[in-house]
Motif scaffolding. Structure first.
Motif, mmCIF file in Angstrom:
data_model
loop_
_atom_site.group_PDB
_atom_site.id
_atom_site.type_symbol
_atom_site.label_atom_id
_atom_site.label_comp_id
_atom_site.label_asym_id
_atom_site.label_seq_id
_atom_site.Cartn_x
_atom_site.Cartn_y
_atom_site.Cartn_z
ATOM 1 N N PHE A 66 0.844 -1.196 0.000
ATOM 2 C CA PHE A 66 0.000 0.000 0.000
ATOM 3 C C PHE A 66 0.881 1.248 0.000
ATOM 4 N N PRO A 67 0.479 2.286 -0.733
ATOM 5 C CA PRO A 67 1.249 3.528 -0.677
ATOM 6 C C PRO A 67 1.168 4.165 0.696
ATOM 7 N N VAL A 68 2.254 4.782 1.108
ATOM 8 C CA VAL A 68 2.328 5.462 2.398
ATOM 9 C C VAL A 68 2.299 6.966 2.155
ATOM 10 N N VAL A 69 1.618 7.692 3.019
ATOM 11 C CA VAL A 69 1.538 9.140 2.838
ATOM 12 C C VAL A 69 2.936 9.750 2.825
ATOM 13 N N ASP A 70 3.058 10.793 2.025
ATOM 14 C CA ASP A 70 4.334 11.469 1.816
ATOM 15 C C ASP A 70 4.051 12.974 1.849
ATOM 16 N N LYS A 71 4.747 13.700 2.687
ATOM 17 C CA LYS A 71 4.472 15.132 2.830
ATOM 18 C C LYS A 71 4.655 15.895 1.517
ATOM 19 N N ALA A 72 5.579 15.445 0.693
ATOM 20 C CA ALA A 72 5.808 16.119 -0.585
ATOM 21 C C ALA A 72 4.618 15.955 -1.521
ATOM 22 N N VAL A 73 3.886 14.880 -1.360
ATOM 23 C CA VAL A 73 2.747 14.578 -2.234
ATOM 24 C C VAL A 73 1.416 14.901 -1.570
ATOM 25 N N ASP A 74 1.316 14.601 -0.281
ATOM 26 C CA ASP A 74 0.029 14.676 0.407
ATOM 27 C C ASP A 74 -0.121 15.870 1.344
ATOM 28 N N GLY A 75 0.902 16.689 1.459
ATOM 29 C CA GLY A 75 0.808 17.864 2.319
ATOM 30 C C GLY A 75 1.509 17.669 3.647
ATOM 31 N N ASP A 76 1.897 18.771 4.269
ATOM 32 C CA ASP A 76 2.676 18.721 5.509
ATOM 33 C C ASP A 76 1.925 18.093 6.675
ATOM 34 N N ASP A 77 0.577 18.110 6.619
ATOM 35 C CA ASP A 77 -0.198 17.610 7.751
ATOM 36 C C ASP A 77 -0.688 16.177 7.547
ATOM 37 N N CYS A 78 -0.148 15.477 6.549
ATOM 38 C CA CYS A 78 -0.684 14.163 6.196
ATOM 39 C C CYS A 78 -0.524 13.118 7.293
ATOM 40 N N ASP A 79 0.439 13.307 8.202
ATOM 41 C CA ASP A 79 0.660 12.323 9.257
ATOM 42 C C ASP A 79 0.288 12.856 10.629
ATOM 43 N N HIS A 80 -0.493 13.953 10.653
ATOM 44 C CA HIS A 80 -0.891 14.548 11.920
ATOM 45 C C HIS A 80 -2.153 13.893 12.459
ATOM 46 N N ASP A 81 -2.244 13.756 13.781
ATOM 47 C CA ASP A 81 -3.484 13.305 14.398
ATOM 48 C C ASP A 81 -4.495 14.444 14.388
ATOM 49 N N CYS A 82 -5.759 14.084 14.511
ATOM 50 C CA CYS A 82 -6.828 15.084 14.496
ATOM 51 C C CYS A 82 -6.736 15.982 15.722
ATOM 52 N N ALA A 83 -6.722 17.293 15.501
ATOM 53 C CA ALA A 83 -6.613 18.247 16.605
ATOM 54 C C ALA A 83 -7.976 18.584 17.202
ATOM 55 N N SER A 84 -9.041 18.325 16.446
ATOM 56 C CA SER A 84 -10.378 18.701 16.912
ATOM 57 C C SER A 84 -11.146 17.534 17.521
ATOM 58 N N CYS A 85 -10.506 16.386 17.641
ATOM 59 C CA CYS A 85 -11.180 15.197 18.149
ATOM 60 C C CYS A 85 -11.477 15.343 19.644
ATOM 61 N N ASP A 355 -7.084 9.149 15.153
ATOM 62 C CA ASP A 355 -6.596 8.657 13.860
ATOM 63 C C ASP A 355 -7.647 8.767 12.759
ATOM 64 N N CYS A 356 -8.909 8.949 13.150
ATOM 65 C CA CYS A 356 -10.011 8.794 12.184
ATOM 66 C C CYS A 356 -10.010 9.828 11.060
ATOM 67 N N GLU A 357 -9.647 11.061 11.363
ATOM 68 C CA GLU A 357 -9.625 12.089 10.318
ATOM 69 C C GLU A 357 -8.665 11.691 9.195
ATOM 70 N N GLY A 358 -7.452 11.292 9.567
ATOM 71 C CA GLY A 358 -6.474 10.882 8.564
ATOM 72 C C GLY A 358 -6.893 9.628 7.833
ATOM 73 N N ILE A 359 -7.512 8.687 8.542
ATOM 74 C CA ILE A 359 -7.964 7.451 7.901
ATOM 75 C C ILE A 359 -9.009 7.750 6.842
ATOM 76 N N VAL A 360 -9.919 8.660 7.136
ATOM 77 C CA VAL A 360 -10.927 9.040 6.131
ATOM 78 C C VAL A 360 -10.259 9.721 4.939
ATOM 79 N N LYS A 361 -9.385 10.702 5.210
ATOM 80 C CA LYS A 361 -8.759 11.480 4.134
ATOM 81 C C LYS A 361 -7.866 10.629 3.238
ATOM 82 N N PHE A 362 -7.094 9.750 3.830
ATOM 83 C CA PHE A 362 -6.067 9.070 3.050
ATOM 84 C C PHE A 362 -6.328 7.576 2.830
ATOM 85 N N THR A 363 -6.814 6.869 3.844
ATOM 86 C CA THR A 363 -7.032 5.430 3.676
ATOM 87 C C THR A 363 -8.340 5.157 2.950
#
Length: 389
Positions: A66-85, A355-363
């Protein structure tokens, strides 16, 4: 036949005193020896598990599967946890954070979810008396490889939990719903549907299962129960969460909290589907029985149709100002689209609400993994012809 049991042996814990300088030399070295012995034992167990699982010949490294998120491709916040959770697990929710995860799940060929209308079951769902799960557990099994069997909270046709009533079965990776299933029709379900359905290793080809199938049952059987019917699952993605608290209380705690947080991120995209929502497209979230590894709770399995929302190739980090990521709206598979079933299953663990915000956006939207080293257990990609076993 049932799901693989997890290895829930507690890890070794070593304690030391507050004043190591006052201990004899032999005692000072003891904690280090204990730690080394524990680490060596874990490594030995992991090696034994890998040996037992074997190699299918298409086993891939995590970064190949599976492809892994990459800041150069997916943005600087691609590996951040949800701040509003605001959803959090209970304070006593503790899991194993140390074990290696990837490549240690036993391979499976097909996955059957049985609608029960319940979120918890007896310890082994094949022991649910009078149920379709019991009938499958007692059967000879399919001829096309290992079957993973899960009870689910999918609603039954009569919205009851009465096993004497016919129910619905969801067959994966075919993304096919089989209706009117009873314990008596299980042999026909296995012979005519599961055995002829695509497996996790099948190439992506149009599914050709019968739309309806008369079942030879005793003459006294009501006519409505003598015919099995099939239809495509209307969803583009399925998220499966273990909720079986009889196996582990953490699963019963985590599943509803994760669903609530997933719903919060899916609804603004128009993708959330509740249990009775049959609109084409979107994401269905189901609770299922034990899949193994509850000491790594929460376990989450994400089954995706190929390029589920037309976003797999989108590079979020390179979008211009004002450009939005908009999921494509797909018609139902029986309304013009060639139905090939699931292209991927991404099996994650140690999932927390943040983790859910990132899972929705990327996974969910793009088939990418955010934390492969700590959360990826395994899965398959039928388009690549690769799997984790």
């Amino acid at each position: 036949m049932g799901p693989q049991s997890g290895d829930d042996t507690a890890s070794a814990v070593t304690t030391t005193t507050d004043k190591p300088e006052q201990q004899p030399e032999q005692q000072k070295k003891h904690p280090k020896k204990s730690w080394a012995m524990a680490s060596g034992f874990k490594a030995l167990v992991t090696s034994a598990k890998k040996l037992a699982i074997g190699d299918s010949g298409s086993k891939a490294a995590a970064e190949q599967l599976f492809p892994v998120v990459d800041k150069a491709v997916d943005g600087d916040d691609c590996d951040h946890d949800c701040a509003s959770c605001v959803v959090q697990y209970p304070k006593n929710f503790k899991i194993d954070e140390e074990d290696e995860l990837y490549g240690l799940v036993k391979g499976w060929s097909t996955h059957v979810l049985v609608a029960t209308g319940k979120t918890d079951w007896v310890r082994d769902v094949a022991d649910e008396k009078g149920s379709v799960m019991q009938a499958i557990g007692n059967s000879k099994g399919p001829s096309n490889g290992r079957l993973m069997l899960s009870a689910s909270n999918m609603p039954t046709p009569h919205h009851t939990s009465d096993y004497s009533e016919p129910t619905t079965v969801l067959l994966l990776p075919a993304f096919t719903i089989i209706e009117n299933v009873t314990p008596a029709t299980v042999p026909a379900v296995i012979d005519e549907f599961i055995n002829k359905a695509p497996t996790n290793t099948s190439p992506l080809e149009a599914i050709a299962l019968p739309k309806e199938l008369p079942v030879p049952l005793p003459e006294a059987t009501p006519a409505v129960l003598t015919e099995l019917t099939t239809r495509p699952c209307p969803h583009r993605v399925l998220i499966l969460l273990c909720s079986q608290k009889t196996r582990d209380a953490r699963c019963g705690q985590s599943a509803p909290l994760l669903r609530k947080e997933l719903q919060r991120h899916l609804q603004p995209l128009g993708l959330y589907r509740d249990l009775d929502d049959e609109r084409p497209g979107g994401v269905g979230i189901y609770f299922i029985s034990h899949v193994g590894g509850h000491k790594y709770s929460a376990n989450m399995m994400v089954y995706r149709r190929p390029d589920a929302f037309g976003l797999d190739k989108v590079e979020r980090g390179k979008l211009g100002e004002g450009e939005a990521v908009v999921p494509a709206k797909f018609a139902a598979a029986d309304e013009g689209l060639e139905d090939v079933g699931a292209g991927q299953c991404i099996w994650l663990a140690r999932i927390k609400p943040e983790d859910c915000e990132g899972i929705v956006k990327f996974t969910v939207l793009q088939g990418k993994v955010i934390k492969p080293k700590s959360q990826l257990r395994g899965g398959f990609d039928r388009e690549k012809g690769l799997m984790s076993w």
